[in-house]
Design an enzyme around this catalytic site. Structure first.
Site: not given
Ligand code: DGY
Length: 323
Positions: A159-161, A181-182, A240, A242, A271, A289-291
């Site tokens: 994906g984007r990230i 990826s799929r 980063t 889940r 969490e 969890h500060i992404g």
């Molecule tokens: C999201 O948007 O899913 C992130 O985990 C929050 O920072």
């Protein structure tokens, strides 16, 4: 009749300002304690609301949505991930769910790249040691880590990230990019000279593995003991996305036994609780969890949530509607 919006955590002021300006007379209530609510508290506070701004920590399940419908028209989550929301139930009940894609791509990619560097060069361990009189002078064998330039990066989830991390590592550090990826993505192959592989092959070949897939029933414990064991003993695993994508107990065991070299985690299975043994390990970098936690990004996410609520309560379909 007066419309109401409930906001489950404290958010930047611009959210209320936008809502109030667009919807004069709107009653806005927010969680004054600014802590995660229990399911019962969420139900109690959100009852009567037409709009709900929630976070990834709020379980927006079928029973809650059924209890809040038909008054509730929109759930705007302050996140891109929507694994905590029953989208099927929301669709059935005619509740619009929105998220905040795009605006947190760069911020989250920064944290993923930071974790790769911090783990490879043992930065946090070095910081701790320096603070606690462990730095007794330069020495050839002292505190060696792994280099980053020219290594192989495996991205799980295209994906984007994931793409932003791949770009940064390719252009910044000359890394070779593998991804799973799929289906293959021609833009990855063309722009990043990336190679699409099955997960098992990617794990076996990568020096750094960075997770960027959504949490679904299929990706829960995607990185379990068996798959972690496929990684190189020198490999670094970064998450980063889940927490439950990794079997955290299996990861603790693998790190303890030297199955892989290190892990950089921004997210956790349960969490804010951490798996037993995790904090005692020297070869993990743990972030809370500060992404997406930059001032700019969190403002932008707030703006998107407010706009989504405004759109629905004014009768328009919001741009990032998922249901
Ligand atoms: C999201 O948007 O899913 C992130 O985990 C929050 O920072």
């Amino acid at each position: 009749m007066t419309q109401q919006v409930y906001i489950t955590r404290a958010v930047p002021d611009l959210v209320s300002s936008m809502l109030q300006q667009a919807l004069p007379g709107l009653r806005i209530e927010a969680n004054r304690h600014d802590r995660n609510l229990t399911a019962a508290e969420l139900l109690q506070h959100a009852t009567g609301a037409n709009g709900l701004i929630c976070t990834l920590a709020d379980p927006i399940d079928r029973s809650l949505l059924q209890a809040l419908a038909p008054k509730l028209k929109v759930v705007a989550t302050y996140a891109v991930g929507v694994n905590n929301i029953d989208l099927v139930a929301a669709r059935e009940l005619g509740i619009c769910v929105t998220n905040t894609p795009g605006v947190l791509t760069d911020a989250t990619a920064e944290i993923a790249v930071g974790l790769i560097l911090a783990c490879a060069r043992r930065m946090v361990e070095g910081d701790r040691l320096t603070r606690h009189d462990g730095f007794t002078g330069w020495a050839p064998l002292f505190h060696r880590g792994h280099g980053v330039f020219g290594k192989t990066l495996g991205i799980v989830g295209a994906g984007r990230i994931g793409k932003r991390v791949a770009q940064a590592m390719l252009h910044g550090f000359g890394c070779r990019v593998l991804y799973t990826s799929r289906a293959p993505h021609p833009d990855w192959d063309n722009e990043l000279a990336a190679t699409h592989l099955e997960l098992e092959d990617l794990l076996a070949q990568s020096d750094f593995v960075s997770l960027h897939c959504p949490l679904t029933p299929q990706t829960r414990h995607l990185l379990d003991a068996r798959r972690i064991a496929l990684m190189k003993p020198s490999a670094i695993l970064v998450n980063t996305a889940r927490g439950p994508v990794i079997d955290e107990a299996a990861l603790v065991k693998a790190l303890t036994q030297g199955v892989i070299a290190a892990a950089g985690l921004d997210v956790y299975e349960d969490e804010p609780r951490l798996a037993p043994g995790l904090t005692a390990l020297p070869n993990v970098v743990l972030l809370p969890h500060i992404g997406s936690a930059t001032l700019e990004t969190r403002n932008e996410m707030g703006r998107m949530c407010a706009q989504a609520v405004i759109d629905v309560l004014q009768g328009r379909r919001p741009r990032h509607a998922l249901t």
